[in-house]
Design an enzyme around this catalytic site. Sequence first.
Site, PDB file in Angstrom:
ATOM      1  N   LEU A 170       0.829  -1.097   0.096  1.00 38.74           N
ATOM      2  CA  LEU A 170       0.127   0.028  -0.076  1.00 38.74           C
ATOM      3  C   LEU A 170       0.896   1.183  -0.014  1.00 38.74           C
ATOM      4  O   LEU A 170       1.466   1.729   1.108  1.00 38.74           O
ATOM      5  CB  LEU A 170      -1.035   0.132   1.199  1.00 38.74           C
ATOM      6  N   ASP A 171       1.020   1.847  -1.151  1.00 38.66           N
ATOM      7  CA  ASP A 171       2.017   2.956  -1.178  1.00 38.66           C
ATOM      8  C   ASP A 171       1.280   4.146  -0.565  1.00 38.66           C
ATOM      9  O   ASP A 171       0.470   4.644  -0.901  1.00 38.66           O
ATOM     10  CB  ASP A 171       2.170   3.296  -2.915  1.00 38.66           C
ATOM     11  N   ALA A 172       2.208   4.987  -0.056  1.00 36.40           N
ATOM     12  CA  ALA A 172       2.055   6.195   0.706  1.00 36.40           C
ATOM     13  C   ALA A 172       0.446   6.067   1.350  1.00 36.40           C
ATOM     14  O   ALA A 172      -0.140   7.096   1.411  1.00 36.40           O
ATOM     15  CB  ALA A 172       2.133   7.336  -0.503  1.00 36.40           C
ATOM     16  N   VAL A 173       0.490   5.199   1.998  1.00 38.90           N
ATOM     17  CA  VAL A 173      -0.965   4.691   2.508  1.00 38.90           C
ATOM     18  C   VAL A 173      -1.376   5.863   3.881  1.00 38.90           C
ATOM     19  O   VAL A 173      -2.472   5.858   3.964  1.00 38.90           O
ATOM     20  CB  VAL A 173      -1.134   3.217   2.825  1.00 38.90           C
TER      21      VAL A 173
END
Length: 569
Positions: free
Chosen positions: A237-240
Amino acid sequence: MGPLPRKSKVNQKIENYLSDVYGESFTALHYEVLFSRMEKSRHLINKSRKSHWDEGDVVLITYADQFHGREQKPLPTFNQFYRQWLKTTFSHVHLLPFYPWSSDDGFSVMDYHQVAEDTGEWKDIDKLSQSSRLMFDFVCNHMSAKSEWFKHYLNQVPEFDNFFIAMDPEVDLSAVTRPRALPLLTPFTLKDNTVRHLWTTFSDDQIDLNYANPAVLLAMVDVLLTYLEKGADYVRLDAVGFMWKEPGTSSIHLNKTHQLIKLFRAIADAVAPGTVIITETNVPHKDNISYFGNGHDEAQMVYQFSLPPLVLHAVQRQDVTALCAWAQSLQLPSEETTWFNFLASHDGIGLNPLRGLLPEEEILKLVADLQQEGALVNWKNNPDGSRSPYEINVTYMDALSPQNASDPERLARFILAHAILLSFPGVPAIYIQSVLGSRNDYAGVEKLGYNRAINRQKYQLNNIEADLKDVNTLRHHVYHKLSRLIAIRRKNKAFHPDSHFDICSVTPAVMQINRETETGESIIALFNISDKNQTISIDIKNGFDLISEVNVAGEELTLYPWQVMWIKK
Protein backbone atom coordinates in the site's frame (compact mmCIF):
# COMPACT_ATOMS: atom_id res chain seq x y z
CA MET A 1 -14.10 -21.78 -2.52
CA GLY A 2 -17.83 -21.72 -1.90
CA PRO A 3 -19.70 -18.43 -1.55
CA LEU A 4 -19.68 -16.57 1.73
CA PRO A 5 -23.13 -16.27 3.31
CA ARG A 6 -24.33 -12.66 3.32
CA LYS A 7 -24.09 -12.36 7.11
CA SER A 8 -20.88 -14.31 7.65
CA LYS A 9 -18.40 -13.18 10.31
CA VAL A 10 -16.12 -11.91 7.57
CA ASN A 11 -18.84 -9.85 5.96
CA GLN A 12 -19.94 -8.56 9.35
CA LYS A 13 -16.38 -7.41 10.06
CA ILE A 14 -16.32 -5.63 6.69
CA GLU A 15 -19.66 -3.99 7.41
CA ASN A 16 -18.39 -2.79 10.79
CA TYR A 17 -15.35 -1.11 9.21
CA LEU A 18 -17.52 0.52 6.56
CA SER A 19 -19.99 1.73 9.17
CA ASP A 20 -17.14 3.28 11.20
CA VAL A 21 -15.85 5.15 8.15
CA TYR A 22 -19.01 6.07 6.26
CA GLY A 23 -22.00 5.63 8.54
CA GLU A 24 -25.23 5.62 6.55
CA SER A 25 -23.64 7.17 3.45
CA PHE A 26 -22.51 3.65 2.51
CA THR A 27 -25.87 2.46 1.24
CA ALA A 28 -27.44 -0.94 0.67
CA LEU A 29 -26.61 -0.58 -3.02
CA HIS A 30 -22.95 0.07 -2.18
CA TYR A 31 -22.89 -3.10 -0.05
CA GLU A 32 -24.46 -5.09 -2.86
CA VAL A 33 -21.81 -3.86 -5.34
CA LEU A 34 -18.98 -4.65 -2.91
CA PHE A 35 -20.07 -8.15 -1.95
CA SER A 36 -20.92 -9.18 -5.51
CA ARG A 37 -17.46 -7.97 -6.64
CA MET A 38 -15.84 -10.00 -3.86
CA GLU A 39 -17.87 -13.03 -4.86
CA LYS A 40 -16.65 -12.69 -8.44
CA SER A 41 -13.03 -12.71 -7.19
CA ARG A 42 -13.62 -15.77 -5.05
CA HIS A 43 -14.64 -17.67 -8.17
CA LEU A 44 -11.76 -16.34 -10.29
CA ILE A 45 -8.93 -16.94 -7.79
CA ASN A 46 -7.74 -20.53 -7.80
CA LYS A 47 -4.10 -19.94 -6.82
CA SER A 48 -3.27 -20.94 -3.25
CA ARG A 49 -0.98 -18.60 -1.34
CA LYS A 50 1.66 -19.46 1.23
CA SER A 51 0.09 -19.34 4.68
CA HIS A 52 2.99 -17.69 6.53
CA TRP A 53 6.65 -16.79 5.99
CA ASP A 54 9.95 -18.52 6.69
CA GLU A 55 13.71 -18.21 6.30
CA GLY A 56 13.45 -18.97 2.58
CA ASP A 57 11.51 -15.78 1.84
CA VAL A 58 13.71 -13.10 0.27
CA VAL A 59 12.21 -10.41 -1.99
CA LEU A 60 13.77 -8.80 -5.05
CA ILE A 61 12.64 -5.19 -5.67
CA THR A 62 12.77 -4.20 -9.34
CA TYR A 63 11.20 -2.20 -12.12
CA ALA A 64 9.37 -4.21 -14.77
CA ASP A 65 11.33 -2.33 -17.45
CA GLN A 66 14.68 -2.81 -15.71
CA PHE A 67 16.31 -4.59 -18.66
CA HIS A 68 15.99 -3.89 -22.37
CA GLY A 69 16.78 -6.42 -25.09
CA ARG A 70 16.80 -6.11 -28.84
CA GLU A 71 14.12 -8.65 -29.69
CA GLN A 72 11.45 -8.36 -27.01
CA LYS A 73 9.81 -5.94 -24.59
CA PRO A 74 11.26 -5.29 -21.11
CA LEU A 75 8.97 -7.62 -19.12
CA PRO A 76 9.79 -10.77 -21.09
CA THR A 77 13.42 -9.61 -21.08
CA PHE A 78 13.27 -9.37 -17.28
CA ASN A 79 11.72 -12.85 -17.10
CA GLN A 80 14.65 -14.18 -19.10
CA PHE A 81 17.21 -12.45 -16.86
CA TYR A 82 15.40 -13.54 -13.69
CA ARG A 83 15.31 -17.21 -14.66
CA GLN A 84 19.02 -17.23 -15.52
CA TRP A 85 20.49 -15.04 -12.77
CA LEU A 86 18.06 -14.63 -9.85
CA LYS A 87 15.49 -17.44 -9.62
CA THR A 88 17.52 -19.59 -7.22
CA THR A 89 18.34 -16.58 -5.01
CA PHE A 90 14.93 -14.95 -4.48
CA SER A 91 11.50 -16.29 -3.55
CA HIS A 92 9.45 -13.17 -4.39
CA VAL A 93 9.66 -10.37 -6.95
CA HIS A 94 8.30 -6.94 -6.05
CA LEU A 95 7.47 -5.36 -9.39
CA LEU A 96 7.31 -1.61 -8.91
CA PRO A 97 4.28 -0.07 -10.70
CA PHE A 98 4.12 -1.58 -14.17
CA TYR A 99 0.87 0.14 -15.17
CA PRO A 100 0.59 2.99 -17.72
CA TRP A 101 2.03 6.09 -16.01
CA SER A 102 2.85 9.74 -16.64
CA SER A 103 5.57 10.63 -14.08
CA ASP A 104 7.46 9.54 -10.94
CA ASP A 105 8.72 6.37 -12.65
CA GLY A 106 5.37 4.65 -12.41
CA PHE A 107 3.78 6.12 -9.29
CA SER A 108 1.52 8.47 -11.27
CA VAL A 109 -0.77 5.71 -12.49
CA MET A 110 -2.95 6.41 -15.51
CA ASP A 111 -4.75 3.04 -15.57
CA TYR A 112 -4.63 0.65 -12.62
CA HIS A 113 -5.95 -2.27 -14.65
CA GLN A 114 -3.42 -2.43 -17.49
CA VAL A 115 0.24 -3.28 -18.01
CA ALA A 116 2.16 -0.43 -19.66
CA GLU A 117 2.07 -1.33 -23.33
CA ASP A 118 5.73 -0.57 -24.00
CA THR A 119 6.71 -2.83 -21.06
CA GLY A 120 4.72 -5.99 -21.74
CA GLU A 121 1.38 -7.69 -21.10
CA TRP A 122 -0.49 -9.47 -18.31
CA LYS A 123 0.66 -12.79 -19.81
CA ASP A 124 4.26 -11.74 -19.00
CA ILE A 125 3.27 -11.15 -15.38
CA ASP A 126 1.62 -14.56 -15.35
CA LYS A 127 4.76 -16.15 -16.77
CA LEU A 128 6.87 -14.53 -14.04
CA SER A 129 4.46 -15.94 -11.44
CA GLN A 130 5.49 -19.42 -12.59
CA SER A 131 9.08 -18.68 -11.45
CA SER A 132 8.42 -16.51 -8.39
CA ARG A 133 5.80 -15.29 -5.98
CA LEU A 134 4.75 -11.73 -6.78
CA MET A 135 4.38 -8.44 -4.95
CA PHE A 136 2.35 -5.64 -6.58
CA ASP A 137 2.12 -1.96 -5.79
CA PHE A 138 -1.35 -0.68 -4.91
CA VAL A 139 -0.91 3.08 -5.46
CA CYS A 140 -3.96 3.86 -3.37
CA ASN A 141 -3.50 7.51 -2.35
CA HIS A 142 -3.34 9.27 -5.70
CA MET A 143 -3.41 8.85 -9.46
CA SER A 144 -2.17 10.60 -12.57
CA ALA A 145 -3.57 13.93 -13.74
CA LYS A 146 -3.47 12.31 -17.21
CA SER A 147 -5.69 9.37 -16.21
CA GLU A 148 -9.11 8.74 -17.72
CA TRP A 149 -10.69 9.11 -14.26
CA PHE A 150 -9.25 12.58 -13.89
CA LYS A 151 -10.18 13.55 -17.44
CA HIS A 152 -13.76 12.52 -16.64
CA TYR A 153 -13.58 14.71 -13.53
CA LEU A 154 -12.36 17.73 -15.50
CA ASN A 155 -15.09 17.10 -18.11
CA GLN A 156 -17.64 17.03 -15.28
CA VAL A 157 -18.91 13.52 -15.98
CA PRO A 158 -21.43 13.18 -13.10
CA GLU A 159 -20.22 9.89 -11.58
CA PHE A 160 -16.69 11.31 -11.25
CA ASP A 161 -17.73 14.64 -9.72
CA ASN A 162 -16.52 13.83 -6.24
CA PHE A 163 -13.57 11.53 -7.04
CA PHE A 164 -10.93 14.06 -6.04
CA ILE A 165 -10.64 16.56 -3.19
CA ALA A 166 -11.56 20.16 -4.03
CA MET A 167 -10.61 22.66 -1.34
CA ASP A 168 -11.12 26.39 -0.88
CA PRO A 169 -7.57 27.81 -0.91
CA GLU A 170 -8.59 30.10 1.97
CA VAL A 171 -9.04 27.09 4.29
CA ASP A 172 -6.25 26.84 6.85
CA LEU A 173 -4.27 23.73 5.94
CA SER A 174 -1.11 24.69 7.83
CA ALA A 175 -1.39 21.62 10.10
CA VAL A 176 -1.20 19.19 7.17
CA THR A 177 1.98 17.10 7.12
CA ARG A 178 3.99 17.90 4.00
CA PRO A 179 6.29 15.25 2.55
CA ARG A 180 7.45 17.56 -0.25
CA ALA A 181 8.55 21.18 -0.72
CA LEU A 182 5.66 21.69 -3.18
CA PRO A 183 2.19 23.31 -2.93
CA LEU A 184 -0.50 21.17 -1.29
CA LEU A 185 -3.28 22.50 -3.56
CA THR A 186 -3.10 22.71 -7.35
CA PRO A 187 -5.60 24.71 -9.46
CA PHE A 188 -7.35 22.94 -12.36
CA THR A 189 -9.87 24.35 -14.82
CA LEU A 190 -13.02 22.31 -15.44
CA LYS A 191 -15.06 22.03 -18.64
CA ASP A 192 -17.34 24.92 -17.59
CA ASN A 193 -14.24 27.11 -16.99
CA THR A 194 -14.61 27.08 -13.21
CA VAL A 195 -11.37 26.57 -11.28
CA ARG A 196 -11.02 24.04 -8.49
CA HIS A 197 -8.04 23.74 -6.19
CA LEU A 198 -7.34 20.04 -5.71
CA TRP A 199 -5.40 18.22 -3.02
CA THR A 200 -2.03 17.06 -4.40
CA THR A 201 0.12 15.64 -1.61
CA PHE A 202 3.08 14.72 -3.80
CA SER A 203 2.97 16.64 -7.10
CA ASP A 204 0.63 18.40 -9.51
CA ASP A 205 0.58 15.20 -11.59
CA GLN A 206 -0.53 13.06 -8.63
CA ILE A 207 -4.10 13.91 -7.67
CA ASP A 208 -5.25 12.57 -4.31
CA LEU A 209 -8.32 10.34 -4.38
CA ASN A 210 -11.35 11.28 -2.27
CA TYR A 211 -12.07 8.26 -0.08
CA ALA A 212 -14.89 10.18 1.61
CA ASN A 213 -16.84 9.25 -1.52
CA PRO A 214 -17.97 5.58 -1.28
CA ALA A 215 -17.75 5.29 -5.08
CA VAL A 216 -13.99 5.92 -4.85
CA LEU A 217 -13.63 3.17 -2.29
CA LEU A 218 -15.55 0.72 -4.48
CA ALA A 219 -13.42 1.62 -7.49
CA MET A 220 -10.20 1.07 -5.52
CA VAL A 221 -11.42 -2.20 -4.00
CA ASP A 222 -12.01 -3.31 -7.59
CA VAL A 223 -8.34 -2.48 -8.29
CA LEU A 224 -7.17 -4.45 -5.24
CA LEU A 225 -9.26 -7.47 -6.23
CA THR A 226 -7.94 -7.29 -9.79
CA TYR A 227 -4.38 -7.54 -8.43
CA LEU A 228 -5.31 -10.56 -6.34
CA GLU A 229 -6.90 -12.17 -9.39
CA LYS A 230 -3.70 -11.48 -11.34
CA GLY A 231 -1.61 -13.36 -8.79
CA ALA A 232 -0.28 -10.86 -6.24
CA ASP A 233 0.88 -12.68 -3.08
CA TYR A 234 2.05 -9.50 -1.36
CA VAL A 235 0.32 -6.12 -1.84
CA ARG A 236 2.21 -2.93 -0.99
CA LEU A 237 0.00 0.00 0.00
CA ASP A 238 1.94 2.97 -1.34
CA ALA A 239 1.96 6.24 0.65
CA VAL A 240 -1.01 4.87 2.54
CA GLY A 241 -0.66 7.10 5.60
CA PHE A 242 -2.09 10.06 3.66
CA MET A 243 -5.20 8.29 2.40
CA TRP A 244 -7.82 10.13 4.51
CA LYS A 245 -7.86 13.94 4.77
CA GLU A 246 -9.47 16.27 7.29
CA PRO A 247 -8.69 20.03 7.26
CA GLY A 248 -7.49 21.17 10.67
CA THR A 249 -5.55 17.93 11.22
CA SER A 250 -2.19 16.60 10.05
CA SER A 251 -4.10 14.46 7.51
CA ILE A 252 -1.67 11.60 8.10
CA HIS A 253 -2.22 8.43 10.18
CA LEU A 254 -5.86 9.38 10.78
CA ASN A 255 -8.15 6.78 12.33
CA LYS A 256 -10.18 6.38 9.14
CA THR A 257 -7.00 5.58 7.20
CA HIS A 258 -6.37 2.71 9.62
CA GLN A 259 -9.99 1.58 9.24
CA LEU A 260 -9.64 1.49 5.46
CA ILE A 261 -6.46 -0.60 5.68
CA LYS A 262 -8.27 -3.02 7.99
CA LEU A 263 -11.01 -3.16 5.39
CA PHE A 264 -8.50 -3.99 2.62
CA ARG A 265 -7.01 -6.68 4.87
CA ALA A 266 -10.41 -8.23 5.61
CA ILE A 267 -11.31 -8.28 1.91
CA ALA A 268 -8.00 -9.89 0.94
CA ASP A 269 -8.36 -12.46 3.74
CA ALA A 270 -11.83 -13.33 2.49
CA VAL A 271 -11.06 -13.79 -1.21
CA ALA A 272 -7.38 -14.82 -1.23
CA PRO A 273 -6.25 -16.22 2.16
CA GLY A 274 -2.51 -15.93 2.64
CA THR A 275 -2.26 -12.55 0.91
CA VAL A 276 0.14 -10.27 2.81
CA ILE A 277 -0.74 -6.58 3.15
CA ILE A 278 2.37 -4.38 3.53
CA THR A 279 2.12 -0.71 4.49
CA GLU A 280 4.63 1.81 3.16
CA THR A 281 4.82 4.78 5.53
CA ASN A 282 8.13 6.64 5.48
CA VAL A 283 7.69 8.14 8.94
CA PRO A 284 9.15 7.92 12.47
CA HIS A 285 9.22 4.40 13.89
CA LYS A 286 6.41 4.81 16.44
CA ASP A 287 4.00 5.95 13.71
CA ASN A 288 5.17 3.25 11.32
CA ILE A 289 4.40 0.37 13.67
CA SER A 290 0.87 1.67 14.34
CA TYR A 291 -0.06 0.06 11.00
CA PHE A 292 0.17 -3.39 12.59
CA GLY A 293 -3.13 -2.52 14.30
CA ASN A 294 -3.76 -5.00 17.10
CA GLY A 295 -1.55 -7.57 15.38
CA HIS A 296 -4.46 -9.41 13.79
CA ASP A 297 -6.51 -6.87 11.86
CA GLU A 298 -4.27 -4.52 9.86
CA ALA A 299 -0.96 -4.93 7.96
CA GLN A 300 0.88 -8.23 8.31
CA MET A 301 4.13 -6.42 7.47
CA VAL A 302 5.36 -2.84 7.68
CA TYR A 303 8.38 -1.42 5.92
CA GLN A 304 11.26 -1.22 8.40
CA PHE A 305 12.14 2.35 7.42
CA SER A 306 14.53 3.02 10.30
CA LEU A 307 16.88 0.20 9.32
CA PRO A 308 18.47 1.71 6.15
CA PRO A 309 19.58 5.04 7.67
CA LEU A 310 20.64 3.42 10.97
CA VAL A 311 22.83 0.83 9.24
CA LEU A 312 24.29 3.61 7.10
CA HIS A 313 24.90 5.76 10.18
CA ALA A 314 26.62 2.83 11.93
CA VAL A 315 28.95 2.18 8.99
CA GLN A 316 29.69 5.89 8.48
CA ARG A 317 30.49 6.43 12.18
CA GLN A 318 31.97 2.95 12.69
CA ASP A 319 29.75 2.76 15.77
CA VAL A 320 26.81 0.41 16.28
CA THR A 321 25.47 2.03 19.48
CA ALA A 322 22.45 3.80 17.96
CA LEU A 323 21.53 0.84 15.73
CA CYS A 324 21.62 -1.58 18.66
CA ALA A 325 19.68 0.73 21.01
CA TRP A 326 16.87 0.99 18.45
CA ALA A 327 16.88 -2.70 17.53
CA GLN A 328 16.66 -3.75 21.18
CA SER A 329 13.27 -2.03 21.34
CA LEU A 330 11.76 -3.91 18.38
CA GLN A 331 8.59 -5.71 19.35
CA LEU A 332 5.86 -7.27 17.25
CA PRO A 333 2.24 -7.30 18.41
CA SER A 334 1.60 -10.91 17.33
CA GLU A 335 2.94 -13.90 15.41
CA GLU A 336 0.73 -12.79 12.51
CA THR A 337 3.04 -9.82 11.88
CA THR A 338 6.65 -9.30 10.90
CA TRP A 339 8.99 -6.67 9.48
CA PHE A 340 9.62 -5.97 5.80
CA ASN A 341 13.33 -5.21 5.98
CA PHE A 342 15.34 -3.40 3.33
CA LEU A 343 18.39 -1.15 2.88
CA ALA A 344 17.94 0.25 -0.63
CA SER A 345 14.85 0.95 -2.68
CA HIS A 346 13.73 2.90 -5.74
CA ASP A 347 13.36 5.93 -3.44
CA GLY A 348 16.09 7.63 -1.47
CA ILE A 349 17.22 6.75 2.06
CA GLY A 350 14.51 8.26 4.26
CA LEU A 351 15.55 10.52 7.13
CA ASN A 352 12.19 10.97 8.89
CA PRO A 353 12.52 7.46 10.40
CA LEU A 354 15.70 8.66 12.16
CA ARG A 355 13.87 11.49 13.91
CA GLY A 356 13.36 10.57 17.54
CA LEU A 357 16.21 8.04 17.31
CA LEU A 358 19.12 10.42 16.64
CA PRO A 359 19.57 14.10 17.56
CA GLU A 360 18.73 16.41 14.65
CA GLU A 361 22.30 17.73 14.55
CA GLU A 362 23.54 14.14 14.07
CA ILE A 363 21.11 13.66 11.17
CA LEU A 364 22.22 16.91 9.56
CA LYS A 365 25.89 15.91 9.97
CA LEU A 366 25.18 12.57 8.26
CA VAL A 367 23.51 14.44 5.39
CA ALA A 368 26.39 16.92 5.07
CA ASP A 369 29.01 14.16 5.09
CA LEU A 370 27.18 12.21 2.39
CA GLN A 371 26.75 15.34 0.26
CA GLN A 372 30.53 15.79 0.44
CA GLU A 373 30.83 12.30 -1.06
CA GLY A 374 28.46 13.00 -3.94
CA ALA A 375 25.01 12.16 -2.56
CA LEU A 376 22.02 14.35 -3.44
CA VAL A 377 19.30 15.46 -1.00
CA ASN A 378 15.55 16.07 -1.23
CA TRP A 379 13.84 18.49 1.18
CA LYS A 380 10.42 18.93 2.78
CA ASN A 381 8.58 21.98 4.11
CA ASN A 382 7.76 22.24 7.83
CA PRO A 383 4.65 23.91 9.34
CA ASP A 384 6.81 26.74 10.76
CA GLY A 385 8.05 27.67 7.27
CA SER A 386 11.47 26.05 7.65
CA ARG A 387 12.63 23.07 5.60
CA SER A 388 14.35 19.81 6.50
CA PRO A 389 16.10 17.06 4.53
CA TYR A 390 13.73 14.11 4.15
CA GLU A 391 15.79 11.73 2.01
CA ILE A 392 19.29 11.13 0.72
CA ASN A 393 19.50 10.21 -2.96
CA VAL A 394 22.37 7.82 -3.58
CA THR A 395 22.94 4.15 -4.35
CA TYR A 396 23.45 2.19 -1.15
CA MET A 397 26.84 1.09 -2.51
CA ASP A 398 28.04 4.69 -2.75
CA ALA A 399 26.38 5.71 0.51
CA LEU A 400 28.45 3.20 2.46
CA SER A 401 31.94 4.14 1.24
CA PRO A 402 33.96 7.28 0.50
CA GLN A 403 34.53 8.00 -3.18
CA ASN A 404 38.26 7.25 -2.87
CA ALA A 405 37.71 3.77 -1.35
CA SER A 406 39.19 0.77 -3.11
CA ASP A 407 36.77 -1.73 -4.65
CA PRO A 408 37.73 -4.47 -2.13
CA GLU A 409 36.86 -2.12 0.77
CA ARG A 410 33.69 -0.97 -1.00
CA LEU A 411 32.66 -4.61 -1.45
CA ALA A 412 33.45 -5.50 2.19
CA ARG A 413 31.37 -2.62 3.60
CA PHE A 414 28.52 -3.45 1.23
CA ILE A 415 28.42 -7.16 2.10
CA LEU A 416 28.61 -6.36 5.82
CA ALA A 417 25.57 -4.06 5.56
CA HIS A 418 23.58 -6.73 3.71
CA ALA A 419 24.60 -9.37 6.23
CA ILE A 420 23.04 -7.12 8.89
CA LEU A 421 19.88 -6.93 6.79
CA LEU A 422 19.75 -10.70 6.36
CA SER A 423 20.33 -11.27 10.10
CA PHE A 424 17.43 -9.14 11.32
CA PRO A 425 14.02 -10.63 12.18
CA GLY A 426 11.56 -10.24 9.33
CA VAL A 427 11.49 -10.78 5.59
CA PRO A 428 14.43 -9.14 3.76
CA ALA A 429 14.02 -7.30 0.46
CA ILE A 430 16.92 -6.35 -1.81
CA TYR A 431 16.78 -3.75 -4.58
CA ILE A 432 17.95 -4.77 -8.06
CA GLN A 433 20.60 -2.02 -8.11
CA SER A 434 22.16 -3.60 -5.01
CA VAL A 435 22.23 -7.07 -6.56
CA LEU A 436 23.95 -5.52 -9.58
CA GLY A 437 26.48 -3.54 -7.50
CA SER A 438 25.39 -0.26 -9.09
CA ARG A 439 27.05 3.12 -8.54
CA ASN A 440 25.52 6.61 -8.64
CA ASP A 441 23.93 7.39 -12.02
CA TYR A 442 24.65 11.11 -12.38
CA ALA A 443 23.97 10.94 -16.11
CA GLY A 444 20.46 9.72 -15.32
CA VAL A 445 19.88 12.66 -12.95
CA GLU A 446 21.03 15.11 -15.60
CA LYS A 447 18.90 13.50 -18.31
CA LEU A 448 15.70 13.08 -16.28
CA GLY A 449 15.99 16.14 -14.04
CA TYR A 450 15.24 14.66 -10.61
CA ASN A 451 17.44 13.38 -7.80
CA ARG A 452 15.92 9.93 -7.43
CA ALA A 453 17.15 9.00 -10.91
CA ILE A 454 20.58 8.52 -9.30
CA ASN A 455 19.45 5.06 -8.16
CA ARG A 456 17.04 4.06 -10.95
CA GLN A 457 19.31 3.21 -13.86
CA LYS A 458 17.91 0.89 -16.56
CA TYR A 459 20.19 -1.44 -18.54
CA GLN A 460 20.70 -3.10 -21.87
CA LEU A 461 20.57 -6.83 -21.17
CA ASN A 462 23.74 -7.69 -23.09
CA ASN A 463 25.75 -4.99 -21.27
CA ILE A 464 24.71 -6.02 -17.76
CA GLU A 465 25.25 -9.72 -18.47
CA ALA A 466 28.73 -8.98 -19.83
CA ASP A 467 29.60 -7.10 -16.61
CA LEU A 468 28.27 -9.89 -14.40
CA LYS A 469 30.35 -12.47 -16.28
CA ASP A 470 33.54 -10.37 -16.15
CA VAL A 471 35.55 -11.45 -13.08
CA ASN A 472 37.32 -8.08 -13.05
CA THR A 473 34.18 -6.01 -12.37
CA LEU A 474 32.75 -4.90 -9.05
CA ARG A 475 29.33 -6.02 -10.32
CA HIS A 476 30.58 -9.61 -10.70
CA HIS A 477 31.92 -9.76 -7.14
CA VAL A 478 28.85 -8.11 -5.58
CA TYR A 479 26.44 -10.40 -7.43
CA HIS A 480 28.27 -13.61 -6.43
CA LYS A 481 29.02 -12.67 -2.81
CA LEU A 482 25.53 -11.32 -2.14
CA SER A 483 23.85 -14.29 -3.85
CA ARG A 484 25.92 -16.68 -1.72
CA LEU A 485 25.04 -14.80 1.47
CA ILE A 486 21.31 -15.00 0.64
CA ALA A 487 21.63 -18.72 -0.15
CA ILE A 488 23.21 -19.37 3.27
CA ARG A 489 20.42 -17.49 5.03
CA ARG A 490 17.70 -19.39 3.15
CA LYS A 491 19.14 -22.77 4.29
CA ASN A 492 19.24 -21.95 8.02
CA LYS A 493 16.10 -22.06 10.14
CA ALA A 494 17.69 -19.81 12.76
CA PHE A 495 17.02 -16.96 10.30
CA HIS A 496 13.27 -17.67 10.26
CA PRO A 497 11.56 -14.26 10.57
CA ASP A 498 9.88 -15.38 13.79
CA SER A 499 12.90 -16.95 15.52
CA HIS A 500 14.29 -15.45 18.73
CA PHE A 501 16.31 -12.27 18.19
CA ASP A 502 18.78 -10.67 20.55
CA ILE A 503 21.20 -7.85 19.70
CA CYS A 504 23.96 -6.04 21.57
CA SER A 505 27.07 -3.97 20.99
CA VAL A 506 30.06 -6.01 22.21
CA THR A 507 32.12 -2.86 21.68
CA PRO A 508 31.13 0.32 19.82
CA ALA A 509 32.64 -1.25 16.67
CA VAL A 510 31.38 -4.83 17.09
CA MET A 511 27.75 -5.92 17.04
CA GLN A 512 26.41 -9.33 18.01
CA ILE A 513 23.06 -10.76 16.91
CA ASN A 514 21.78 -14.06 18.26
CA ARG A 515 19.07 -15.94 16.37
CA GLU A 516 17.59 -19.15 17.77
CA THR A 517 14.64 -21.38 16.92
CA GLU A 518 12.36 -23.02 19.49
CA THR A 519 14.08 -26.32 18.73
CA GLY A 520 17.48 -24.89 19.63
CA GLU A 521 19.06 -24.28 16.22
CA SER A 522 21.09 -21.12 16.72
CA ILE A 523 23.45 -18.72 14.96
CA ILE A 524 25.68 -16.08 16.50
CA ALA A 525 26.23 -13.26 14.00
CA LEU A 526 29.22 -10.99 14.60
CA PHE A 527 29.92 -7.76 12.70
CA ASN A 528 33.09 -5.69 12.79
CA ILE A 529 31.77 -2.36 11.61
CA SER A 530 35.17 -0.68 11.49
CA ASP A 531 38.31 -0.42 9.37
CA LYS A 532 40.51 -1.97 12.11
CA ASN A 533 40.94 -5.47 13.51
CA GLN A 534 38.73 -6.03 16.54
CA THR A 535 39.47 -8.67 19.17
CA ILE A 536 36.57 -9.64 21.44
CA SER A 537 35.99 -12.04 24.31
CA ILE A 538 33.40 -14.67 23.45
CA ASP A 539 33.07 -18.25 24.63
CA ILE A 540 32.40 -20.59 21.71
CA LYS A 541 33.03 -24.26 22.33
CA ASN A 542 32.17 -25.78 19.00
CA GLY A 543 31.12 -23.48 16.18
CA PHE A 544 31.30 -23.26 12.41
CA ASP A 545 31.37 -19.97 10.52
CA LEU A 546 28.92 -20.40 7.63
CA ILE A 547 30.54 -17.57 5.65
CA SER A 548 34.27 -18.43 5.82
CA GLU A 549 33.51 -22.15 6.30
CA VAL A 550 36.00 -22.56 9.15
CA ASN A 551 35.56 -24.08 12.60
CA VAL A 552 35.44 -21.62 15.48
CA ALA A 553 36.30 -22.38 19.10
CA GLY A 554 37.85 -20.57 22.05
CA GLU A 555 37.32 -17.61 24.34
CA GLU A 556 38.65 -14.91 22.05
CA LEU A 557 37.99 -13.95 18.43
CA THR A 558 39.64 -11.44 16.11
CA LEU A 559 37.56 -9.98 13.30
CA TYR A 560 39.34 -8.22 10.47
CA PRO A 561 37.98 -4.91 9.11
CA TRP A 562 34.34 -5.14 7.96
CA GLN A 563 34.22 -8.88 8.66
CA VAL A 564 30.98 -10.74 9.28
CA MET A 565 30.74 -14.17 10.91
CA TRP A 566 27.63 -16.33 11.07
CA ILE A 567 28.65 -18.92 13.65
CA LYS A 568 26.41 -21.95 13.84
CA LYS A 569 26.71 -23.92 17.05
